[in-house]
Design a protein around this motif. Structure first.
Motif, mmCIF file in Angstrom:
data_model
loop_
_atom_site.group_PDB
_atom_site.id
_atom_site.type_symbol
_atom_site.label_atom_id
_atom_site.label_comp_id
_atom_site.label_asym_id
_atom_site.label_seq_id
_atom_site.Cartn_x
_atom_site.Cartn_y
_atom_site.Cartn_z
ATOM 1 N N SER A 294 19.922 36.450 35.116
ATOM 2 C CA SER A 294 21.377 36.557 35.093
ATOM 3 C C SER A 294 21.978 37.152 36.340
ATOM 4 O O SER A 294 23.171 37.072 36.518
ATOM 5 N N PHE A 295 21.182 37.765 37.193
ATOM 6 C CA PHE A 295 21.789 38.513 38.300
ATOM 7 C C PHE A 295 21.238 38.113 39.643
ATOM 8 O O PHE A 295 20.121 37.664 39.772
ATOM 9 N N LEU B 16 29.748 48.572 36.571
ATOM 10 C CA LEU B 16 28.426 47.974 36.529
ATOM 11 C C LEU B 16 28.045 47.638 35.097
ATOM 12 O O LEU B 16 27.570 46.541 34.803
ATOM 13 N N ALA B 19 30.054 44.697 33.909
ATOM 14 C CA ALA B 19 29.662 43.453 34.583
ATOM 15 C C ALA B 19 28.324 42.958 34.058
ATOM 16 O O ALA B 19 28.131 41.760 33.868
ATOM 17 N N VAL B 20 27.402 43.884 33.870
ATOM 18 C CA VAL B 20 26.091 43.493 33.346
ATOM 19 C C VAL B 20 26.258 42.826 31.989
ATOM 20 O O VAL B 20 25.702 41.755 31.720
ATOM 21 N N ARG B 22 28.896 41.317 30.778
ATOM 22 C CA ARG B 22 29.576 40.019 30.838
ATOM 23 C C ARG B 22 28.638 38.945 31.346
ATOM 24 O O ARG B 22 28.606 37.840 30.828
ATOM 25 N N ALA B 23 27.867 39.280 32.386
ATOM 26 C CA ALA B 23 26.973 38.265 32.952
ATOM 27 C C ALA B 23 25.923 37.866 31.932
ATOM 28 O O ALA B 23 25.614 36.687 31.771
ATOM 29 N N ASP C 204 33.962 35.575 35.791
ATOM 30 C CA ASP C 204 33.471 36.617 34.906
ATOM 31 C C ASP C 204 32.102 37.119 35.325
ATOM 32 O O ASP C 204 31.832 38.312 35.378
ATOM 33 N N MET C 205 31.233 36.160 35.616
ATOM 34 C CA MET C 205 29.861 36.549 35.941
ATOM 35 C C MET C 205 29.780 37.283 37.255
ATOM 36 O O MET C 205 28.930 38.133 37.436
ATOM 37 N N LEU C 206 30.646 36.931 38.201
ATOM 38 C CA LEU C 206 30.432 37.457 39.545
ATOM 39 C C LEU C 206 31.424 38.523 39.965
ATOM 40 O O LEU C 206 31.087 39.403 40.722
ATOM 41 N N GLY C 208 33.214 41.299 38.743
ATOM 42 C CA GLY C 208 33.064 42.744 38.638
ATOM 43 C C GLY C 208 31.624 43.168 38.794
ATOM 44 O O GLY C 208 31.283 44.339 38.690
ATOM 45 N N ASN C 209 30.751 42.205 39.088
ATOM 46 C CA ASN C 209 29.324 42.472 39.096
ATOM 47 C C ASN C 209 28.987 43.355 40.281
ATOM 48 O O ASN C 209 29.081 42.928 41.416
ATOM 49 N N ALA C 210 28.563 44.572 39.989
ATOM 50 C CA ALA C 210 28.319 45.508 41.081
ATOM 51 C C ALA C 210 27.229 45.026 42.008
ATOM 52 O O ALA C 210 27.263 45.294 43.215
ATOM 53 N N PHE C 211 26.258 44.277 41.482
ATOM 54 C CA PHE C 211 25.217 43.768 42.365
ATOM 55 C C PHE C 211 25.818 42.809 43.368
ATOM 56 O O PHE C 211 25.549 42.854 44.555
#
Lengths: 334, 196, 386
Positions: A294-295, B16, B19-20, B22-23, C204-206, C208-211
């Motif tokens: 997912s990341f 974080l 976001a985690v 949601r992803a 959504d996926m990207l 707010g994604n802190a990574f």
């Protein structure tokens, strides 16, 4: 006098042999599980043609790897290069020695079980660095340097977090930790157990080089990282070791936090307990796989920043809080 | 919608976490959706009418004669020059003595179809001609005719394409629509048709 | 064997030993065939030497030997990811030199396909960028496959219109070769609705994604002055605060009839360019909807359909036509001598000029950032090498 000792040695050898083969078989099918799970998350189907629904795919892969030509780079450091897969594989297999799959079903239930597990599993880094160095390849070297940084940084939080269930139980023996969860799993001991479980998942993501911490094998930058010069059976050994380590830490997570062999009918026969244990380990593995697919990954300096500035202090604080909580309850057993 | 990282520790921490979650939710939803894979070659997806597939030569519907008159217009217009034609002169009309098309170098640009005055060369709705030997893709006249009988033809023929592009004059469009040689489908658009 | 190549490099703790690493032409994240010889000190890039030319296919010579009727389908092969805009540049150049009128319906059709192509190209950009950053076995591949799934829908639309999915041959001098089939407009509207919903999923996926933010914010910043000096265009220059969009500056093909925003961000880093392209997605969807609503009746070409190879002759003259491709300004300079073939044809490739900014922004970043920056610059080497 010597016959019982001899019989003990032989039976330990046979048990070890059986467990090892079962683990190797499980490792190959876990790769298929991961591929199909990841494929479904990406709107496609995974291996489908080899065997019904791809069930013979791991066997086809194993046969292919066995038949491949063994290429050794001309300027590689031969001894280091050839020894590296073995040095990498052996600790990853050895960690299964202390895992109790069910009450009475395990190879060696040491009274320092978890210490043995953590110490041996950290030895894979030697094999990894040997592979990177012996390949005489800049990509492999970069990857090996990153690996040393990362795995060492994350082994410390890993150990601290694994100590939380030890504190709950009061014993280093793995079967004691599992039996102590017969009432309530440690993951449900809110808040300490749950937070410890979350940190454990993060720590094994990093210790296993899974995305988002897989900078050392970043396919898009370093191709295959430290494995780039290996082909054929040596590559298969490295893959075997990696996935065996992955499953081993999943089993450990299931044992430390999810109750080990506890489940319906576990008292009836140890095989039910082993089944529940395996299912819980697969659940931990699937959670890690879900995160992996997912990341995007983060840079190595950011990975190290997370470890030293975030995860290490947090896990130390967690350990301290656990100790305080146990002491206030008047000792173990609460 | 974006926040800069590094502004506040707890802000970053909760961002974080959110976001985690949601992803991972998006990936979980896709786990349950049906995969988009089409199990080729057991099943094929449906190709649209205008699909530009393999090339083929056609026969006249009424007389059964070959449509190609060996005029070589397709040979001249082909950008990679994969078509080679030799004309055979006869009494009433000309034929093509040899017609070779190097399918391995063909761009599938449909220009040869566009210029053909007799709608002789057309494209099919299939691309299924994979082979292990490139020489099998050097199509000669017999193979081109065979392909024309084997697969389903696509909508486009020379006259239809030229009618579609030409500014409307008058009766030519309707007359040609009646005489479509191999295309089994009626033309689906004429110049001047509006959007739905 | 060259003794230099056999030398083993010792790295001391001083850190002053430099490692020369080749991100070679065969590399999963080179976006094509691109060779970057990086000098590294540890993980930091201190020097970059870019080598291009691995995909040179003599397009400009081909332009001199193929006629105006043959070359448009070859023109799509320069920027093969955004084939429609590449063809449009050539065909507009020929029309400009020959002073050929294009009917209104053809202009609207050209706008529709150009904007649909922009959507498809940005889908590919987002997918490959996340693939490079996240790894072929990891979250990057997931985003990549989602984006490709969406791009396939747009390519299905092109397949229904033209018959081909990647390299079209849709344009011809004087208009377009194909008209809209029955039911196509309805399909386009449905697809656009689906893509809008999926865009929300990606953001959504990207977002707010802190990574993701950690990988893209403050990475590869192009300052406004640098952007204006170096000659980049497209989302790169709009991400650095300069509002430069050819569709606004020199409207071509009826772009002045449409109402759309040109997104501009000031930060200049990879994240700003990402935001610019995400807004461009939505603006393209809106433009296609407006064009479909207002599609006029009429012929699709002001010239009769191609019947022979030397049919189109352009009067003597020269001219430069440019279009706003997904990567920047794609231009075609044409000198005609009155015959059926150009005398000289030169491509201005958007990616070729965009690559000029690399030596300025790659120095000082880490190896992992090189990949993120290359992805956000989004080169396509068909345009670079031609």
């Amino acid at each position: 006098m010597s016959t019982p000792a001899l019989w003990d040695a032989v039976s330990a050898f046979i048990t070890g042999f059986i467990v090892l083969n079962v683990i190797v078989g499980m490792v190959t099918y876990v790769t298929l599980l991961e591929r199909k799970f990841a494929a479904r998350m990406q709107s496609r189907i995974g291996p489908y043609r080899v065997g019904p629904h791809g069930l013979l795919q791991p066997i086809a892969d194993a046969l292919k790897l066995m038949m491949k030509e063994d290429v050794v780079p001309r300027d590689a450091d031969r001894r280091v290069y050839n020894l590296a897969p073995i040095v990498f594989l052996v600790p990853c297999m050895l960690i299964f020695a202390t895992l109790p799959f069910a009450p009475g079903l395990g190879i060696a239930d040491l009274n320092i079980g978890i210490l043995f597990f953590l110490a041996i599993s950290a030895m894979e880094i030697v094999g990894l660095f040997m592979a990177g160095w012996g390949s005489n390849n800049k990509y492999a070297l970069l990857s090996a340097m990153r690996a040393v940084n990362q795995i060492i940084s994350y082994d410390l939080p890993f150990i601290f977090v694994a100590l939380v269930p030890v504190l709950f139980t009061g014993s280093l023996r793995l079967s004691d930790i599992a039996s102590a969860q017969a009432g309530l799993w440690y993951v449900a001991w809110f808040p300490l157990g749950t937070i410890a479980f979350v940190f454990y998942i993060v720590a094994i993501l990093a210790a296993e080089n899974r995305v988002p911490f897989d900078i050392l094998e970043a396919e898009s930058e370093l191709i295959a990282g430290f494995r780039v010069e290996y082909s054929g059976m040596k590559f298969a050994l490295i893959q075997l070791g990696e996935y065996a380590h992955m499953i081993g830490t999943s089993y450990l997570g299931a044992l430390l936090f999810l109750g080990g062999w506890a489940g319906p009918w576990a008292e009836l026969s140890p095989w039910w307990g082993a089944l529940w244990f395996t299912l819980k380990a697969m659940f931990v593995f699937l959670v890690v796989t879900w995160i992996r697919w997912s990341f995007v990954r983060i840079r190595v300096d950011q990975i190290l920043a997370i470890s030293w500035k975030l995860l290490m202090p947090a896990s130390l604080v967690l350990l301290l809080a656990t100790a305080v909580a146990i002491a206030r309850q008047g000792g173990v057993g609460g | 919608m974006a926040r800069r990282l590094g502004e506040s520790f707890w802000g970053d921490f909760f961002t974080l976490g959110g976001a985690v979650a949601r992803a991972m939710k998006v990936t979980l939803i896709n786990l349950i959706r049906r995969p988009v894979t089409v199990h080729y070659p057991d099943k094929t997806r449906s190709y649209p009418d205008r699909y530009r597939g393999l090339l083929a030569l056609t026969y006249d519907k009424e007389t059964g004669e070959e449509n190609c008159i060996g005029c070589r217009l397709c040979e001249y217009i082909c950008p990679p020059q994969v078509i080679k034609v030799e004309m055979l002169k006869a009494e009433k009309r000309n034929f093509a003595k040899t017609f070779t098309l190097e399918l391995y170098a063909c761009e599938f640009c449909e220009l040869c179809v566009q210029v053909c005055p007799t709608d002789a060369i057309i494209m099919m709705k299939s691309f299924d001609l994979s082979t292990a030997d490139r020489r099998e893709l050097l199509l000669d006249k017999d193979r081109l005719h065979h392909i024309g009988l084997q697969f389903e033809p696509s909508w486009a023929t020379g006259n239809l394409l030229r009618d579609m592009q030409t500014p409307p004059k008058a009766p030519r469009a309707e007359a040609e629509a009646g005489k479509v040689a191999e295309a089994g489908k009626a033309p689906t658009a004429k110049p001047g048709g509006g959007a739905e | 064997m060259d003794p230099e190549a056999r030398k083993v490099i010792e790295l001391g703790y001083g850190g002053s030993e430099r490692l020369t690493m080749n991100m070679g032409p065969q590399h999963p994240s080179a976006h094509g065939v691109f060779r970057a010889i990086l000098s590294l000190e540890g993980e930091t890039v201190v020097g970059v030497d870019a080598v291009i030319g691995y995909l040179h296919r003599c397009h400009e010579k081909l332009g001199e030997s193929l006629t105006y009727t043959q070359y448009p389908s070859i023109a799509s092969k320069t920027d093969y990811v955004a084939a429609m805009t590449s063809e449009l540049a050539y065909v507009r150049a020929a029309e400009m030199v020959g002073k050929i009128e294009v009917p209104k319906r053809a202009q609207y059709l050209r706008v529709i396909v150009a904007e649909l192509q922009r959507i498809a190209s940005h889908c590919l950009w987002l997918g490959t960028w996340c693939l490079d950053m996240g790894g072929a076995l990891g979250g990057g591949a997931t985003v990549f496959l989602y984006c490709i799934r969406e791009r396939e829908w747009v390519l299905d639309l092109f397949e229904a219109l033209v018959g081909a999915r990647l390299l079209y041959g849709f344009h011809q001098v004087g208009g377009t070769r194909y008209d809209v089939p029955a039911g196509w407009a309805q399909k386009v509207r449905e697809t656009l609705g689906l893509i809008e919903k999926r865009l929300d999923e990606y953001e959504d996926m990207l977002e707010g994604n802190a990574f993701f933010l950690a990988r893209t914010q403050d990475v590869g910043g192009i300052s406004r002055e640098l952007a204006q000096t170096v000659g980049i265009s497209g989302p790169l220059i709009r991400g650095s605060g300069v509002s430069y969009d050819i569709r606004r500056l020199e409207p071509y093909s009826s772009y002045e009839d449409f109402d759309f925003k040109v997104p501009v961000e000031t930060a200049g880093d990879c994240y700003a360019r990402y935001r610019v392209r995400m807004v461009e997605f939505r603006e393209s969807i809106s433009i296609v909807r407006q064009a479909l609503d207002g599609l006029p009746e009429g012929p699709v070409s002001s010239r009769p359909g191609v019947k022979s190879v030397g049919q189109v002759r352009i009067a003597k003259g020269e001219g430069y036509a440019r279009v706003e491709g997904p990567r920047g300004e794609v231009g075609c300079y044409l000198i005609s001598d009155g015959s059926a073939k150009p005398y000289r044809m030169k491509w201005r490739g958007a990616s070729f000029s965009n690559l000029a900014v690399l030596p300025h922004i790659l120095i000082g970043c880490k190896v992992a950032d090189v990949v993120a920056i290359m992805g956000s610059v989004d080169p396509v080497f068909g345009e670079v090498d031609r």
